[in-house]
Design an enzyme around this catalytic site. Structure first.
Site, mmCIF file in Angstrom:
data_model
loop_
_atom_site.group_PDB
_atom_site.id
_atom_site.type_symbol
_atom_site.label_atom_id
_atom_site.label_comp_id
_atom_site.label_asym_id
_atom_site.label_seq_id
_atom_site.Cartn_x
_atom_site.Cartn_y
_atom_site.Cartn_z
ATOM 1 N N PHE A 149 4.727 12.873 21.339
ATOM 2 C CA PHE A 149 5.534 13.957 20.786
ATOM 3 C C PHE A 149 4.700 14.811 19.839
ATOM 4 O O PHE A 149 3.918 14.293 19.041
ATOM 5 C CB PHE A 149 6.709 13.410 19.965
ATOM 6 C CG PHE A 149 7.677 12.548 20.705
ATOM 7 C CD1 PHE A 149 8.808 13.094 21.298
ATOM 8 C CD2 PHE A 149 7.482 11.171 20.787
ATOM 9 C CE1 PHE A 149 9.727 12.279 21.964
ATOM 10 C CE2 PHE A 149 8.395 10.352 21.443
ATOM 11 C CZ PHE A 149 9.516 10.913 22.037
ATOM 12 N N ASP A 150 4.905 16.114 19.895
ATOM 13 C CA ASP A 150 4.495 16.992 18.809
ATOM 14 C C ASP A 150 5.467 16.763 17.648
ATOM 15 O O ASP A 150 6.532 16.159 17.820
ATOM 16 C CB ASP A 150 4.546 18.441 19.309
ATOM 17 C CG ASP A 150 4.202 19.444 18.224
ATOM 18 O OD1 ASP A 150 3.371 19.131 17.353
ATOM 19 O OD2 ASP A 150 4.765 20.554 18.248
ATOM 20 N N GLY A 151 5.102 17.250 16.468
ATOM 21 C CA GLY A 151 5.965 17.051 15.302
ATOM 22 C C GLY A 151 6.927 18.203 15.069
ATOM 23 O O GLY A 151 8.118 18.137 15.403
ATOM 24 N N PHE A 265 5.607 16.098 24.794
ATOM 25 C CA PHE A 265 6.541 17.173 24.433
ATOM 26 C C PHE A 265 5.937 18.032 23.324
ATOM 27 O O PHE A 265 5.532 17.517 22.284
ATOM 28 C CB PHE A 265 7.874 16.585 23.941
ATOM 29 C CG PHE A 265 8.591 15.750 24.956
ATOM 30 C CD1 PHE A 265 9.350 16.332 25.959
ATOM 31 C CD2 PHE A 265 8.493 14.362 24.925
ATOM 32 C CE1 PHE A 265 10.009 15.557 26.903
ATOM 33 C CE2 PHE A 265 9.146 13.572 25.859
ATOM 34 C CZ PHE A 265 9.903 14.178 26.849
ATOM 35 N N ASP A 267 6.235 22.310 21.517
ATOM 36 C CA ASP A 267 7.008 23.559 21.507
ATOM 37 C C ASP A 267 6.123 24.786 21.705
ATOM 38 O O ASP A 267 6.629 25.909 21.696
ATOM 39 C CB ASP A 267 7.772 23.691 20.181
ATOM 40 C CG ASP A 267 6.844 23.943 18.997
ATOM 41 O OD1 ASP A 267 7.042 24.931 18.273
ATOM 42 O OD2 ASP A 267 5.915 23.143 18.806
#
Length: 289
Positions: A149-151, A265, A267
């Site tokens: 995951f991105d943060g 993932f 954004d």
């Protein structure tokens, strides 16, 4: 801000993942979609969970979104790979999709095309993303599910990213001033929660080094106050990932190439593209409306 709940008194419900059927199987030349190895890893985790918790319903379930014309093809492929217990078909029209995702208590929705439905699902509280296909998919194993995951704007809200738009120094000052203040939750916090809940159940059966679930944070934050704030936020939520990597604005590709997650993932399209270049299946999380 909600806490991660692991009470044994809670009802055990499946972890439901819905996805476009083309992400799993391609009708052209009986091919496979980018989610195939991810789904095979879900099956492996279910096998371990069932082995240690034979009466539990807390397993991964995949809902494959399809139209009626492809049902026979999909069922044949599902049976061919022994995925009948994991996958069920979800015939649904586009205008009914978000309601069906909510009705099925969907934890994650993966789409194979940009569109309003991904945004609508996010707006209704469903973790949703658009999955992209690398030229050559590289993963470590089908027996250990690896999720990265991105943060910011993924696990956390986009509050710090909005500050960053005013400049790097503004962002660094903001993170230093608020280093002890947890960030608000992002759209994928809930999906991470259920992954870690299943992981803890396996840890309770002695599966630590050989746990079939492994989670990663791969963020553009640095290792200073901005990185500490991310870790402090996760600690406040009682969510501990297996590994956190702070690339400090550098290319995320080399880190993902080392980790070899089944799914990542982020954004920002530039980070999705960097992941695709090193063979990582990457999913774009849209900005909130």
């Amino acid at each position: 801000m909600s806490e991660c709940r692991t009470s044994t008194s809670e009802p055990e419900i499946p972890v439901t993942i819905a996805m476009s059927s083309g992400l799993l199987f391609k009708q052209e030349q009986q091919g496979y979609g980018p989610a195939f190895k991810f789904v095979k890893a879900l099956k492996a985790v279910n096998a371990e969970l069932t082995n240690h918790y034979p009466d539990s319903e807390e397993l991964f379930k995949v809902k494959l979104i399809n139209d009626s014309s492809s049902s026979d093809f999909l069922m044949n492929r599902i049976r061919e790979h022994g995925l009948e217990e994991l996958i069920t078909l979800l015939p649904v029209t586009e205008d009914q999709l978000v309601n069906e995702l909510q009705r099925n208590n969907t934890h994650l929705y993966l789409s194979d095309k940009p569109g309003l439905k991904v945004q609508e699902a996010l707006n209704e509280g469903v973790a949703a993303a658009i999955m992209f296909t690398p030229t050559n998919i590289i993963t470590e194993s089908e027996n250990q599910l690896r999720v990265a995951f991105d943060g910011d704007a993924v696990l956390f809200s986009d509050e710090s990213e909005l500050v960053f738009k005013s400049g790097l120094q503004e962002y660094l000052n903001n993170e230093e001033q608020n280093v002890e203040i947890p960030m608000n939750e992002g759209p994928f916090k809930g999906f991470l929660e259920v992954l870690i809940k299943l992981q803890k159940k396996l840890h309770n059966r002695g599966l630590y080094k050989k746990c079939p679930i492994r989670t990663y944070l791969v963020t553009s934050r640095g290792a200073g106050c901005d990185g500490y704030r991310a870790l402090n936020t996760l600690r406040t939520w009682d969510l501990e990932l297996d590994e956190a990597v702070f690339v400090g604005g550098a290319n995320k590709g080399p880190t993902l190439q080392r980790i070899k997650p089944h799914i990542f993932f982020d954004d920002q399209q530039c980070h999705v593209d960097a992941a695709l270049e090193v063979g990582t299946v990457a999913c774009l999380v849209l900005s909130p409306n």
